[in-house]
Design a protein around this motif. Sequence first.
Motif, PDB file in Angstrom:
ATOM      1  N   HIS A  26      42.415  -4.111  21.783  1.00 36.22           N
ATOM      2  CA  HIS A  26      41.238  -3.518  21.150  1.00 36.22           C
ATOM      3  C   HIS A  26      40.005  -3.732  22.032  1.00 36.22           C
ATOM      4  CE1 HIS A  26      43.129  -3.937  16.861  1.00 36.22           C
ATOM      5  NE2 HIS A  26      43.746  -3.026  17.599  1.00 36.22           N
ATOM      6  N   ALA A  27      39.881  -4.922  22.606  1.00 38.15           N
ATOM      7  CA  ALA A  27      38.764  -5.192  23.521  1.00 38.15           C
ATOM      8  C   ALA A  27      38.818  -4.239  24.704  1.00 38.15           C
ATOM      9  CB  ALA A  27      38.810  -6.644  24.006  1.00 38.15           C
ATOM     10  N   PHE A  28      40.017  -4.028  25.240  1.00 39.19           N
ATOM     11  CA  PHE A  28      40.163  -3.115  26.379  1.00 39.19           C
ATOM     12  C   PHE A  28      39.742  -1.695  26.004  1.00 39.19           C
ATOM     13  CE2 PHE A  28      43.789  -5.812  28.394  1.00 39.19           C
ATOM     14  CZ  PHE A  28      42.861  -6.730  28.844  1.00 39.19           C
ATOM     15  N   LEU A  29      40.055  -1.274  24.786  1.00 41.19           N
ATOM     16  CA  LEU A  29      39.666   0.074  24.355  1.00 41.19           C
ATOM     17  C   LEU A  29      38.148   0.207  24.281  1.00 41.19           C
ATOM     18  CD1 LEU A  29      42.374   0.712  21.621  1.00 41.19           C
ATOM     19  CD2 LEU A  29      42.162   1.903  23.815  1.00 41.19           C
ATOM     20  N   PHE A  30      37.479  -0.806  23.763  1.00 41.39           N
ATOM     21  CA  PHE A  30      36.012  -0.765  23.720  1.00 41.39           C
ATOM     22  C   PHE A  30      35.431  -0.785  25.137  1.00 41.39           C
ATOM     23  CE2 PHE A  30      36.546  -2.028  19.268  1.00 41.39           C
ATOM     24  CZ  PHE A  30      35.610  -1.222  18.669  1.00 41.39           C
ATOM     25  N   MET A  31      36.035  -1.575  26.015  1.00 40.69           N
ATOM     26  CA  MET A  31      35.575  -1.612  27.410  1.00 40.69           C
ATOM     27  C   MET A  31      35.730  -0.242  28.063  1.00 40.69           C
ATOM     28  SD  MET A  31      37.141  -5.337  28.541  1.00 40.69           S
ATOM     29  CE  MET A  31      37.175  -4.901  30.265  1.00 40.69           C
ATOM     30  N   GLU A  32      36.897   0.357  27.878  1.00 43.49           N
ATOM     31  CA  GLU A  32      37.154   1.686  28.447  1.00 43.49           C
ATOM     32  C   GLU A  32      36.150   2.708  27.938  1.00 43.49           C
ATOM     33  OE1 GLU A  32      41.010   3.901  28.211  1.00 43.49           O
ATOM     34  OE2 GLU A  32      41.806   1.892  28.625  1.00 43.49           O
ATOM     35  N   TYR A  33      35.861   2.661  26.643  1.00 44.36           N
ATOM     36  CA  TYR A  33      34.914   3.599  26.059  1.00 44.36           C
ATOM     37  C   TYR A  33      33.535   3.445  26.695  1.00 44.36           C
ATOM     38  CZ  TYR A  33      32.207   6.305  22.775  1.00 44.36           C
ATOM     39  OH  TYR A  33      31.359   7.246  22.238  1.00 44.36           O
ATOM     40  N   LEU A  34      33.098   2.216  26.829  1.00 47.62           N
ATOM     41  CA  LEU A  34      31.807   1.982  27.479  1.00 47.62           C
ATOM     42  C   LEU A  34      31.816   2.521  28.910  1.00 47.62           C
ATOM     43  CD1 LEU A  34      31.119  -1.591  26.119  1.00 47.62           C
ATOM     44  CD2 LEU A  34      29.552   0.351  25.878  1.00 47.62           C
ATOM     45  N   GLN A  35      32.859   2.205  29.653  1.00 49.81           N
ATOM     46  CA  GLN A  35      32.953   2.644  31.046  1.00 49.81           C
ATOM     47  C   GLN A  35      33.005   4.164  31.162  1.00 49.81           C
ATOM     48  OE1 GLN A  35      36.426   0.341  31.897  1.00 49.81           O
ATOM     49  NE2 GLN A  35      35.256  -1.444  32.596  1.00 49.81           N
ATOM     50  N   GLN A  36      33.748   4.805  30.278  1.00 47.74           N
ATOM     51  CA  GLN A  36      33.840   6.263  30.327  1.00 47.74           C
ATOM     52  C   GLN A  36      32.517   6.936  29.997  1.00 47.74           C
ATOM     53  OE1 GLN A  36      37.108   7.358  27.796  1.00 47.74           O
ATOM     54  NE2 GLN A  36      38.630   6.921  29.370  1.00 47.74           N
ATOM     55  N   ASN A  37      31.643   6.194  29.358  1.00 44.11           N
ATOM     56  CA  ASN A  37      30.321   6.719  29.036  1.00 44.11           C
ATOM     57  C   ASN A  37      29.251   6.213  29.995  1.00 44.11           C
ATOM     58  OD1 ASN A  37      30.284   8.434  26.399  1.00 44.11           O
ATOM     59  ND2 ASN A  37      31.815   6.829  26.079  1.00 44.11           N
ATOM     60  N   GLY A  38      29.695   5.676  31.134  1.00 45.50           N
ATOM     61  CA  GLY A  38      28.773   5.254  32.173  1.00 45.50           C
ATOM     62  C   GLY A  38      27.996   3.995  31.841  1.00 45.50           C
ATOM     63  N   GLU A  39      28.504   3.203  30.944  1.00 41.33           N
ATOM     64  CA  GLU A  39      27.799   1.992  30.525  1.00 41.33           C
ATOM     65  C   GLU A  39      28.458   0.759  31.117  1.00 41.33           C
ATOM     66  OE1 GLU A  39      24.989   2.084  29.071  1.00 41.33           O
ATOM     67  OE2 GLU A  39      24.975   4.166  28.381  1.00 41.33           O
ATOM     68  N   GLU A  40      27.657  -0.267  31.327  1.00 39.25           N
ATOM     69  CA  GLU A  40      28.148  -1.533  31.863  1.00 39.25           C
ATOM     70  C   GLU A  40      28.787  -2.351  30.748  1.00 39.25           C
ATOM     71  OE1 GLU A  40      26.435  -5.543  34.089  1.00 39.25           O
ATOM     72  OE2 GLU A  40      25.108  -3.828  33.758  1.00 39.25           O
ATOM     73  N   VAL A  41      29.907  -2.970  31.063  1.00 33.25           N
ATOM     74  CA  VAL A  41      30.549  -3.904  30.147  1.00 33.25           C
ATOM     75  C   VAL A  41      30.006  -5.295  30.462  1.00 33.25           C
ATOM     76  CG1 VAL A  41      32.740  -4.959  29.454  1.00 33.25           C
ATOM     77  CG2 VAL A  41      32.634  -2.494  29.970  1.00 33.25           C
ATOM     78  N   VAL A  42      29.527  -5.968  29.425  1.00 31.96           N
ATOM     79  CA  VAL A  42      28.961  -7.300  29.593  1.00 31.96           C
ATOM     80  C   VAL A  42      29.881  -8.295  28.884  1.00 31.96           C
ATOM     81  CG1 VAL A  42      26.968  -8.789  29.176  1.00 31.96           C
ATOM     82  CG2 VAL A  42      26.631  -6.342  29.639  1.00 31.96           C
ATOM     83  N   LEU A  43      30.561  -9.101  29.694  1.00 29.42           N
ATOM     84  CA  LEU A  43      31.456 -10.112  29.136  1.00 29.42           C
ATOM     85  C   LEU A  43      30.699 -11.423  28.983  1.00 29.42           C
ATOM     86  CD1 LEU A  43      34.701  -9.388  31.175  1.00 29.42           C
ATOM     87  CD2 LEU A  43      34.163  -8.670  28.839  1.00 29.42           C
ATOM     88  N   GLU A  44      30.803 -11.987  27.801  1.00 30.42           N
ATOM     89  CA  GLU A  44      30.168 -13.266  27.505  1.00 30.42           C
ATOM     90  C   GLU A  44      31.238 -14.349  27.465  1.00 30.42           C
ATOM     91  OE1 GLU A  44      26.928 -13.554  27.333  1.00 30.42           O
ATOM     92  OE2 GLU A  44      26.412 -11.434  27.192  1.00 30.42           O
ATOM     93  N   ALA A  45      30.824 -15.592  27.409  1.00 32.84           N
ATOM     94  CA  ALA A  45      31.762 -16.700  27.249  1.00 32.84           C
ATOM     95  C   ALA A  45      32.444 -16.570  25.889  1.00 32.84           C
ATOM     96  CB  ALA A  45      31.034 -18.036  27.346  1.00 32.84           C
ATOM     97  N   ILE A  46      33.723 -16.885  25.862  1.00 33.77           N
ATOM     98  CA  ILE A  46      34.467 -16.849  24.608  1.00 33.77           C
ATOM     99  C   ILE A  46      34.458 -18.252  24.013  1.00 33.77           C
ATOM    100  CG2 ILE A  46      36.686 -16.312  23.517  1.00 33.77           C
ATOM    101  CD1 ILE A  46      35.271 -13.905  24.903  1.00 33.77           C
ATOM    102  N   ALA A  47      33.940 -18.343  22.810  1.00 32.90           N
ATOM    103  CA  ALA A  47      33.833 -19.639  22.146  1.00 32.90           C
ATOM    104  C   ALA A  47      35.213 -20.177  21.769  1.00 32.90           C
ATOM    105  CB  ALA A  47      32.981 -19.506  20.889  1.00 32.90           C
ATOM    106  N   LYS A  48      35.317 -21.475  21.773  1.00 28.41           N
ATOM    107  CA  LYS A  48      36.536 -22.136  21.311  1.00 28.41           C
ATOM    108  C   LYS A  48      36.650 -21.908  19.801  1.00 28.41           C
ATOM    109  CE  LYS A  48      38.633 -26.668  20.889  1.00 28.41           C
ATOM    110  NZ  LYS A  48      38.509 -28.098  21.129  1.00 28.41           N
ATOM    111  N   PRO A  49      37.843 -21.542  19.324  1.00 26.70           N
ATOM    112  CA  PRO A  49      37.990 -21.398  17.868  1.00 26.70           C
ATOM    113  C   PRO A  49      37.611 -22.694  17.164  1.00 26.70           C
ATOM    114  CG  PRO A  49      39.880 -20.457  18.990  1.00 26.70           C
ATOM    115  CD  PRO A  49      39.063 -21.178  20.037  1.00 26.70           C
ATOM    116  N   ASP A  50      36.868 -22.559  16.067  1.00 26.21           N
ATOM    117  CA  ASP A  50      36.320 -23.737  15.406  1.00 26.21           C
ATOM    118  C   ASP A  50      37.021 -24.090  14.104  1.00 26.21           C
ATOM    119  OD1 ASP A  50      35.471 -21.619  13.890  1.00 26.21           O
ATOM    120  OD2 ASP A  50      33.382 -22.246  13.792  1.00 26.21           O
TER     121      ASP A  50
END
Length: 170
Positions: A53-77
Amino acid sequence: MLSAKVVELLNNQVNAELYSAYLYLDMANYYKNEGLDGYFNWYKVQAQEERDHAFLFMEYLQQNGEEVVLEAIAKPDKEFKAFTDPLKAGAEHERLVTGMIHDIYAAAYEEKDFRTMQFLDWFVKEQAEEEDNADDMVKKFELFGNDSKGLYQLDNELKARVYSAPSLTL
């Protein structure tokens, strides 16, 4: 062109989906440590779905000429002390993700961004299925999981789940 608000929400969703994968891997590890290989398998497959699902959102952003911004992934709490803890946390988490998808949809609607709304239609349906599955897991465990034979049967059923990539094409 996507609005800055929609791009921000889509990027947040990329990171939320990656966190979801991380959370489900944590749940899978809990069940593996408890000797419940079926539940381990179910959550491992769930983690794979969330990653895609994350990859699909990334692809959508990229196909629309937008930058994908990856943040740190928090440890499950979440701390799991009983077999139902991950199940209930998973159901709660799916409702949170549904709300996030709806927020993106609402922002796209405000912007009359019909392309993004169409893209999100699949995720709206997917989230309904995700919530139903999570709630079903809780209900079945509450009905049968406290009996060792019932738990054994449920665990064996969950071993049969296999991963299949989302059929959404962009």
